[in-house]
Design a protein around this motif. Structure first.
Motif, short mmCIF file in Angstrom:
data_model
loop_
_atom_site.label_atom_id
_atom_site.label_comp_id
_atom_site.label_asym_id
_atom_site.label_seq_id
_atom_site.Cartn_x
_atom_site.Cartn_y
_atom_site.Cartn_z
N LYS A 17 -0.68 -18.85 29.27
CA LYS A 17 0.10 -18.06 29.19
C LYS A 17 -0.19 -16.34 29.94
CE LYS A 17 3.26 -19.19 26.06
NZ LYS A 17 3.51 -19.94 24.46
N ARG A 18 -2.66 -16.56 30.19
CA ARG A 18 -2.77 -15.29 30.24
C ARG A 18 -1.96 -15.03 31.82
NH1 ARG A 18 -6.92 -16.09 29.16
NH2 ARG A 18 -7.72 -17.08 31.21
N LYS A 19 -2.23 -16.07 32.57
CA LYS A 19 -1.55 -15.79 33.62
C LYS A 19 -0.61 -15.48 33.96
CE LYS A 19 -4.57 -19.47 35.47
NZ LYS A 19 -4.88 -21.04 36.15
N ILE A 20 0.57 -15.87 33.51
CA ILE A 20 2.34 -15.53 33.10
C ILE A 20 1.78 -14.01 33.04
CG2 ILE A 20 3.93 -15.32 31.89
CD1 ILE A 20 3.97 -17.92 33.81
N LEU A 21 1.48 -13.47 31.52
CA LEU A 21 1.19 -12.17 31.44
C LEU A 21 0.56 -11.30 32.60
CD1 LEU A 21 -0.75 -12.17 27.57
CD2 LEU A 21 1.76 -11.55 28.11
N HIS A 22 -0.16 -11.95 33.56
CA HIS A 22 -1.18 -10.79 35.08
C HIS A 22 0.18 -11.19 34.91
CE1 HIS A 22 -4.12 -10.99 38.13
NE2 HIS A 22 -4.18 -10.44 37.53
N LEU A 23 0.99 -12.22 35.77
CA LEU A 23 2.69 -12.34 36.89
C LEU A 23 3.25 -10.97 36.09
CD1 LEU A 23 3.92 -12.37 38.99
CD2 LEU A 23 4.42 -14.95 37.49
N ALA A 24 2.99 -10.52 34.89
CA ALA A 24 4.17 -10.33 35.43
C ALA A 24 3.65 -9.06 34.78
CB ALA A 24 4.77 -10.21 32.81
N ALA A 25 2.27 -8.64 34.16
CA ALA A 25 1.54 -7.11 34.90
C ALA A 25 2.24 -7.21 36.59
CB ALA A 25 0.11 -7.57 34.20
N LEU A 72 3.64 -5.73 27.18
CA LEU A 72 3.98 -4.82 28.21
C LEU A 72 3.49 -3.13 28.24
CD1 LEU A 72 5.72 -7.02 30.63
CD2 LEU A 72 3.41 -6.65 30.92
N ARG A 73 4.53 -2.94 27.06
CA ARG A 73 4.37 -1.86 26.41
C ARG A 73 3.56 -0.32 26.67
NH1 ARG A 73 9.47 -3.44 22.44
NH2 ARG A 73 10.71 -2.42 23.75
N PRO A 74 1.90 -1.06 26.71
CA PRO A 74 1.17 -0.67 26.74
C PRO A 74 0.95 -0.02 28.52
CG PRO A 74 0.80 -1.42 24.64
CD PRO A 74 2.14 -2.05 25.09
N LEU A 75 0.94 -1.32 29.15
CA LEU A 75 1.22 -0.66 30.42
C LEU A 75 1.97 -0.41 31.20
CD1 LEU A 75 -1.21 -2.31 32.72
CD2 LEU A 75 1.33 -4.44 32.82
N ILE A 76 3.22 -0.10 30.45
CA ILE A 76 4.07 0.29 31.42
C ILE A 76 4.18 2.12 31.44
CG2 ILE A 76 5.95 1.20 30.86
CD1 ILE A 76 6.72 -1.75 30.76
N LEU A 77 3.44 2.11 29.79
CA LEU A 77 3.61 3.50 30.13
C LEU A 77 2.09 4.36 30.72
CD1 LEU A 77 4.54 5.92 28.04
CD2 LEU A 77 3.18 5.61 26.60
N GLU A 78 0.72 3.31 30.26
CA GLU A 78 0.00 3.56 31.02
C GLU A 78 -0.13 4.05 32.71
OE1 GLU A 78 -2.93 5.15 29.83
OE2 GLU A 78 -4.07 5.00 31.01
N THR A 79 0.68 3.32 33.07
CA THR A 79 1.13 2.71 34.51
C THR A 79 1.77 4.87 34.79
OG1 THR A 79 0.48 0.93 34.44
CG2 THR A 79 2.24 2.02 36.49
#
Lengths: 254, 254
Positions: free
Chosen positions: A157-165, B193-200
């Motif tokens: 799941k972490r790999k999926i999060l990393h991809l989404a990021a 993902l929300r904190p990442l979107i905002l920080e970006t």
């Protein structure tokens, strides 16, 4: 906790500062480049080293925050101390560490870091994994000492999060660059776009993207899109981006 | 000023509210759909109409905020009153109005609006154009009554801004959607993902994107990129996006 930081890049820098601010003791900062190690070590009152032979084994946690392909080699060296080892990578499995030590974990901050911008760690999602419940709980407690957003996430799941990021951060940042380069060519200031960039992201804080998609593609406004493609005439690259993303917006589930 | 609002969409709604808050008098709100006209008119204490025959000519400004292809037709009808007419479109030339009236202008807010999200107009860049200096200055003053960011921008440059806005807003929003759909398929929450979107986006407030690009592509981390392409195996669309944007990030000017 007594923490040894392996690495001195963006993640190591911000994580080190957050640990220090939360009252943890940073034993050493290791970097191949002693100057980089020294800068971070100075800020978080730690010893700077650039040789693994100088590692002080009197620590509770080695946290490895280096390029993905260097993690395994460092874990191999550090495994002999029998201490907990964690890495901070989104794309690297726990296995990469657990082959060298019985107590291993992952401490992945789902955030983008730049050395020149402070980050409020309190809201950074921290994704935790450990080889066993005790290790996981220890890392979880460490995570909770610096952030309110702590999740247990396995390697898959972490790999999926990393991809989404990559889609939520790296690619939008490239598009900001593309927008800026379009303005540049016409003597317009990037500053004019800043409120729009911020508002687009702020909207995501309490909306889902499919509910607030705007622009010519979602209206299927062919005239405007054709005009934009023409304006991009001197950049085949940006035309490709424009055509692909517009086409996908037209067919997205709204 | 006495202002008549033609349209009841997102821009009309937010602009109408900003004018009202700044103390201007909104005479009428026109929409083909009387219910839409009524909702906005109620909020800004104006009369709602859905027939052009009901237009009250006792106004200083008709501000047309409708779909681009409807602007010309409305301007043709409104031209006969001899009052100032302005549109709010990024992609439409001033000519589209000035063929029907001598006093015409553009009042283009470079921002994204959704009806359900309030916008602080004070920072919204307003791009002003007029057929003559007096008209331009009048619209500029009106703009300054609701925002600190007022720019004079001619029709050609406005089209460039509008194009750049697609890259800075509409396309990132699509990528947020893509990121969310990747998470969805694996039972992960968009919230992560929300904190990442905002920080970006927040990083853009005092940095340029080329200085803070992160992710596997900018590091030319081929192993991670190959892994991501594999994870996207069930979506040819997202693979295409990933491959194209990664390739462009690799070759961007840093």
């Amino acid at each position: 906790m007594r923490i040894t930081i392996i690495g001195s890049g963006n993640v190591a820098t911000h994580l080190g500062a957050a640990f220090k601010n939360a009252g943890h003791h940073i034993v050493q900062v290791y970097s191949r480049d002693i100057q980089n190690a020294s800068i971070l070590a100075y800020h978080i009152r730690a010893e700077a080293i650039n040789e693994l032979a100088e590692i002080n084994p009197d620590t509770d946690l080695f946290i490895i925050s280096v390029k993905d392909d260097a993690i395994g080699g460092l874990a191999k060296e550090l495994g002999k101390y029998g201490k907990l080892i964690a890495h901070t990578s989104g794309a690297t499995s726990l296995d990469e560490l657990s082959q060298f030590t019985t107590k291993a974990g992952v401490f992945y901050p789902l955030q983008t870091f730049s050395k020149t911008k402070e980050v409020n760690f309190n809201t950074v999602p921290l994704c935790i994994e450990g080889t066993d419940e005790q290790t996981t709980r220890l890392l979880e407690e460490l995570a909770l000492s610096i952030s309110q957003n702590v999740y247990r996430v396995d390697s898959e799941k972490r790999k999926i999060l990393h991809l989404a990021a990559v889609f939520a951060c790296n690619f939008p940042n490239y598009l900001y660059y593309a927008a800026g380069s379009i303005l540049d060519k016409h003597g317009l200031d990037f500053n004019m776009l800043r409120p729009l960039i911020l508002e687009t992201a702020e909207k995501m804080m309490d909306h889902l993207p499919q509910n607030v998609q705007t622009g010519p593609a979602v209206r299927n406004d062919e005239k405007t899109m054709a005009g934009h493609m023409k304006l991009l005439g001197n950049s085949a690259d940006l035309q490709q981006v424009y055509a692909l993303l517009s086409q996908l917006i037209i067919k997205m589930d709204k």
